[in-house]
Design a protein around this motif. Sequence first.
Motif, PDB file in Angstrom:
ATOM      1  N   ARG A  37      -2.906   5.099  -2.860  1.00 51.58           N
ATOM      2  CA  ARG A  37      -4.089   6.054  -2.529  1.00 51.58           C
ATOM      3  C   ARG A  37      -3.807   7.726  -2.467  1.00 51.58           C
ATOM      4  O   ARG A  37      -2.832   7.475  -1.871  1.00 51.58           O
ATOM      5  N   GLU A  75      -9.724  -0.065   4.990  1.00 53.18           N
ATOM      6  CA  GLU A  75      -8.268  -0.745   4.831  1.00 53.18           C
ATOM      7  C   GLU A  75      -8.312  -2.312   5.267  1.00 53.18           C
ATOM      8  O   GLU A  75      -7.713  -3.032   5.019  1.00 53.18           O
ATOM      9  N   TYR A 113      -4.428  11.309  12.769  1.00 49.44           N
ATOM     10  CA  TYR A 113      -4.070   9.754  12.385  1.00 49.44           C
ATOM     11  C   TYR A 113      -3.456   9.850  11.173  1.00 49.44           C
ATOM     12  O   TYR A 113      -3.782  10.097  10.239  1.00 49.44           O
ATOM     13  N   PRO A 114      -2.400   8.901  10.895  1.00 48.18           N
ATOM     14  CA  PRO A 114      -1.581   8.058  12.007  1.00 48.18           C
ATOM     15  C   PRO A 114      -0.627   9.238  12.619  1.00 48.18           C
ATOM     16  O   PRO A 114      -0.091  10.173  11.622  1.00 48.18           O
ATOM     17  N   LYS A 150       5.578  11.033   6.495  1.00 50.88           N
ATOM     18  CA  LYS A 150       5.846  12.220   7.252  1.00 50.88           C
ATOM     19  C   LYS A 150       7.347  12.136   7.716  1.00 50.88           C
ATOM     20  O   LYS A 150       7.763  13.348   8.221  1.00 50.88           O
ATOM     21  N   PRO A 161       4.000  -2.059   4.057  1.00 51.53           N
ATOM     22  CA  PRO A 161       2.746  -3.180   4.194  1.00 51.53           C
ATOM     23  C   PRO A 161       1.574  -2.831   4.621  1.00 51.53           C
ATOM     24  O   PRO A 161       0.681  -3.603   4.346  1.00 51.53           O
ATOM     25  N   ASP A 162       1.292  -1.501   4.761  1.00 53.76           N
ATOM     26  CA  ASP A 162       0.041  -0.803   5.160  1.00 53.76           C
ATOM     27  C   ASP A 162      -0.054   0.634   4.737  1.00 53.76           C
ATOM     28  O   ASP A 162       1.131   1.011   4.800  1.00 53.76           O
ATOM     29  N   TYR A 163      -1.273   1.102   4.801  1.00 54.79           N
ATOM     30  CA  TYR A 163      -1.079   2.440   4.706  1.00 54.79           C
ATOM     31  C   TYR A 163      -0.558   3.454   5.748  1.00 54.79           C
ATOM     32  O   TYR A 163       0.218   4.498   5.402  1.00 54.79           O
ATOM     33  N   GLU A 164      -0.883   2.783   6.998  1.00 55.71           N
ATOM     34  CA  GLU A 164      -0.325   3.623   8.258  1.00 55.71           C
ATOM     35  C   GLU A 164       1.279   3.821   7.873  1.00 55.71           C
ATOM     36  O   GLU A 164       1.594   4.874   8.163  1.00 55.71           O
ATOM     37  N   SER A 165       1.821   2.522   7.893  1.00 55.40           N
ATOM     38  CA  SER A 165       3.441   2.700   7.583  1.00 55.40           C
ATOM     39  C   SER A 165       3.603   3.527   6.341  1.00 55.40           C
ATOM     40  O   SER A 165       4.581   4.360   6.692  1.00 55.40           O
ATOM     41  N   HIS A 169      10.346   0.201   6.679  1.00 55.47           N
ATOM     42  CA  HIS A 169       9.577  -0.966   5.716  1.00 55.47           C
ATOM     43  C   HIS A 169       8.846  -0.536   4.677  1.00 55.47           C
ATOM     44  O   HIS A 169       8.252  -1.157   4.401  1.00 55.47           O
ATOM     45  N   TYR A 179       0.787  -1.101   0.007  1.00 56.61           N
ATOM     46  CA  TYR A 179      -0.086  -0.035  -0.022  1.00 56.61           C
ATOM     47  C   TYR A 179       0.978   1.332  -0.096  1.00 56.61           C
ATOM     48  O   TYR A 179       2.078   1.300   0.675  1.00 56.61           O
ATOM     49  N   ILE A 229       2.141   6.225   5.192  1.00 58.19           N
ATOM     50  CA  ILE A 229       1.920   7.655   5.675  1.00 58.19           C
ATOM     51  C   ILE A 229       2.834   8.203   6.576  1.00 58.19           C
ATOM     52  O   ILE A 229       3.630   9.282   6.509  1.00 58.19           O
ATOM     53  N   LEU A 230       3.235   7.335   7.725  1.00 56.12           N
ATOM     54  CA  LEU A 230       4.172   7.475   8.445  1.00 56.12           C
ATOM     55  C   LEU A 230       5.540   7.793   7.876  1.00 56.12           C
ATOM     56  O   LEU A 230       6.445   8.472   8.173  1.00 56.12           O
TER      57      LEU A 230
END
Lengths: 653, 176, 302
Positions: free
Chosen positions: A235, B28, C49-50, A93, A83-87, A40, A17, A89-90
Amino acid sequence: MADNTNNSFGGANHLCYGTLLLAKAAAEDITSLTLPENSHCTPITWEDIPGVNSIQIFSGSMPILANNTISYKGQPILAMIGPDYESSILAIKATKLETKKRETAGEEKGSTDCPEPEELVLSWSSQKNNEEENLEELKKIESTFFSKSTLIDTDTNITCIAWEKDGRLHVDIPCKWPDLVKETVAKVSGYQKKNVFVHTIECHSHYDEYAVFPAQLAAITAVAAIKMSTTVELRSPLVNRSPEVTIKRTTWCDSNALPIREEVQMTAELGAFLFAPEEYQRQAITGLIPNYQLNSFVAKVNVKKSQLMPSLVCGSMGYSVAIASSETQVDLIAEKFELSPLAWRNRNLSGKRRFTDYLPAIELSPLKEIYKEIVEKCNYRRKWPSYHIQDGNMSFLDFSRGIGMAVGVGISGISTTLAKATNYQARLNYTTKNNITLSFSLPAKSHSGKLLKELISNEMRLNEDSDVILFESDTSSLTSGPAILGRVTGMLPKQTLNSCRKLLRQAKTQEPPLTLTFDVDDKVNPCEFENKGSMAVIVEVYTDDITFEPVVRSVWANIVLGQIIDENNLKSRLKFVIIDALYNSGAVLSKDKEHPFTVNLNLESKNIDGICNMNQTIQGLVQAAFLNAMRQCSGVKKLAVPVYPRDLAENQE
Amino acid sequence: MKVELVVDGKTLSLNVSSDKPLSELLREDVEIKSLESCCHGDMCGKCIVLLNGKAVLSCLIPAFNVKNATVVTYDSFSKTKDFKDIENAYISLGVEPCVNCYASRTLLIENILRRYEEADLGDNALLDENMLNEIMRENELIKCFCMDMNSFIEIVKESLNNRRKRNVNVYGTKIS
Amino acid sequence: MSMYTELRSPNVHEPKTIGEYAETVINYNGSINSLWAGGTYIMSRPNFYPSPATNVEIINLKDIEELYRIQRNDRFSEIGAMVSLNDIALLGSNIFPKTLLQAIESTACRLIRERISVGGTLCTQGFNSSVSSVLILLDTAVEIIIPKKRNFTRRWVHGSRLYDKNGKFVLNTVFSNAMVSKIRIVIQNFDFEYFKTAGEPIKNPSEAVSLAVVSKLDQNGVSSPRLIITFPSIGFVYSKDIDNLLANLPLPANENRTRDLYRNILGYIKENLGPISKIQQVRLRGMLKDMVLSLNQHILSL
């Protein structure tokens, strides 16, 4: 994250992602880019692009990912895949981007930059005597129409999935221009066009936001999928921008309030990269021609670059803002001669609007018929003079109302010149099973698609559901262009109907299967555009004496269209275009319990072949009527659109 | 954080960041397709779901507040008879929301219908001024201009009629 | 979901009682990042978030039953901090001053109001809501919980004590780790109430403003008036001086006197809160004019 092994984008054993890093400022050089450690995530920069880092649209191009220079705020710099959107996006940042302001305007690598076009001029003159002498005897009305650039944030994410399988590159994306997606993905990935498969997802585009950006996003996703040898989902928020436009207009009228001469100068900034600036000029100049006869007329349209996000098309390509300026000028002329805009129109809408290279001659007196009914319905004759007595007195806002009208003709689709340059096609097949398939590279699962199906079934006397099949062609030989500017609901139906008739004639002498490939653009048209429908609109507003919001109470509109299919649905859609145009002009809708906002919409069909797309026209005329009403209401003559409460406040003591 | 919840009838156990908004979680981690809004709490109104039977903006609900909750999204709601009441109203009035806000607007209407049903209000309830004001305010929550206020109110009224007729048919008596 | 999620997932504490809350606060002294009531404002902040922050500790107040309690008698209502604004409006539809009900209604539509707690509204850092200002105007008392070693104390203070004189939220600087547990709204009647709000306080605070006024009226005019103005990102404007300006306004007031009132209030705002935007100025002017017109009507009907 759920396992996608068994879903449609077959075969990939896991998904990654990603999100984009977008530039925060324009006109900067990237001095260093520090990627986060242990994130990652894998970055995708312009250096990862195996093909050409460029998206080509009409005559212009721009980089897919910024290389070392940033041209506009919001430009994609890199994608971070994790591996995921959270990673991801971080990781975005944590990415450190250092830039310095660019001292000189430099050309970007990867783009064959389209230069600013020469000024487009349209002029005519039937003045035989010494014009300069005459001008001094005439009354001069000067105005400036200013439309601010607005960034349209749709609050929507656009998601693209790309994967590679058996040497073929697949892309899932919602878009309105599948050709462009395919072309761009092929060019950027280095794959042959025939090995790129675009699977379009149904979407609804309010502001043409699905026209260009999906191709850019799809290309980045495809590059990531190739680099990482896995299925990648990318995305990004979906935005579009309307250009900043200034139109200066001077009209000279004789003592009877009859316009004699007019000069118009329009300047539009279309952002950091230009794509089809000449088309913008053509559309704009068509809208600048006013609905009154003139002995001499000069219109000049300039397109400029800026350091803002490129704006190819945002619901319009200049036509709507141009007709808005033309119709607001009518009010200013009428005011100069102390006439109501209605009285002025009744007096001067006669004869023919001149034939130009852009639009055929138009009889002007029928336009009176279009507004006649709504003028009565809304009681314009009483309201306009009673609101006029305010005389711009807003000192403590005891009374601030306005009513404005606008009348005009519509165009839809792209110009003949652009159509000839692009050669967009579609194909009609009469199969051995006695059904009809229409193949085109446009999204079939759309409202326009349904209309086309109904048109064909009516014409061929077939059962719409089973005998007419719309087929999204995925061959590289058939490109049908973008579904913007009403190309599908404006131009394609006429061509399709003609082809249906040809096919029916052929079927009398030949056995199926029969195939007819046709150009979707009318090349026999003598002018750049055809007159498609007409409209009159009246808007009534007041300014809230506390919030200073321009509140619209009612809209009365009469729209003349071609063939009307599903009137209820069409009315609902047109109402939306009207409301949308009001919102984009800065209006809020009345929530007054006794007078809630209403749209009184009347549709007329003039049995024109095919379907008209009036969106650009509605936008422009509603904006003009709103602005005319706001000028009367606020007494402020130099209002820019959108009209914000703070603008009205600034004009207060 | 481990979050157990029921989404569209399926019991799920998800390991997510505790502050993850429900909208992101659904998009998600559960792959709900009807949620494409990305306003990040800016109240665009296009991420409405039914949380324990009540409509909420899912972007404003953190994951730690949905433990053991029941979530209904448009994906499953669109397969229910309740949805048909609203869909039939769209069809009979010839007005429907655009693709971008269809899911949220439909769930918002369902929430209003449920409120009326719960309050056991009479036939004239929809003419109540305060109720109408409330409905108008709620329609404004969705930042999409595809539907004017009058059309929205008409749809709510028509949907409510459809719901009542269905309830009469099911129970044999009129439920006001 | 990724294995990396756990690394940054905030640690959420869910105390069941005030005692457990106090214990958690003491145990994690100084490292609690936020008290979670409704969460609407926090979730609507950009980049919530996040968040790259690690070791985040959140206390979720949703399981503390006491915070949902409502008690009523003839003189006042005591309302738990976790009670939603919507429930307060429903509960008080016939007993609370109209100004408060209007302020609550103007906050957001019902769907959002159901998620906003009154405690969260009062204790939002950096944002002044018109509901908070009206509660101050109505002399609402606030019970605060002050955690102490293995225990806690309760203390009733005037609602205005949560803020400095210009409306900046200062509860935590005055009482360390304090929490609002309930509010006490006095049941009272006013002869005149006025509330108006303009603009979008959360999305566009620099253009928004609200005005609330309550007073008694008699043949001589206004008596004991109270007025509060809210600028969402700047603060509250209220003082005895402004109330006196209103008390000394001869009624019915004409346009000149209204203008003078506006100029004096604007002068006070500039002096104490600093500059406000032009649109806020004209909106405030419109509200004051509207309020005086309404006062005139009331006085003339006596």
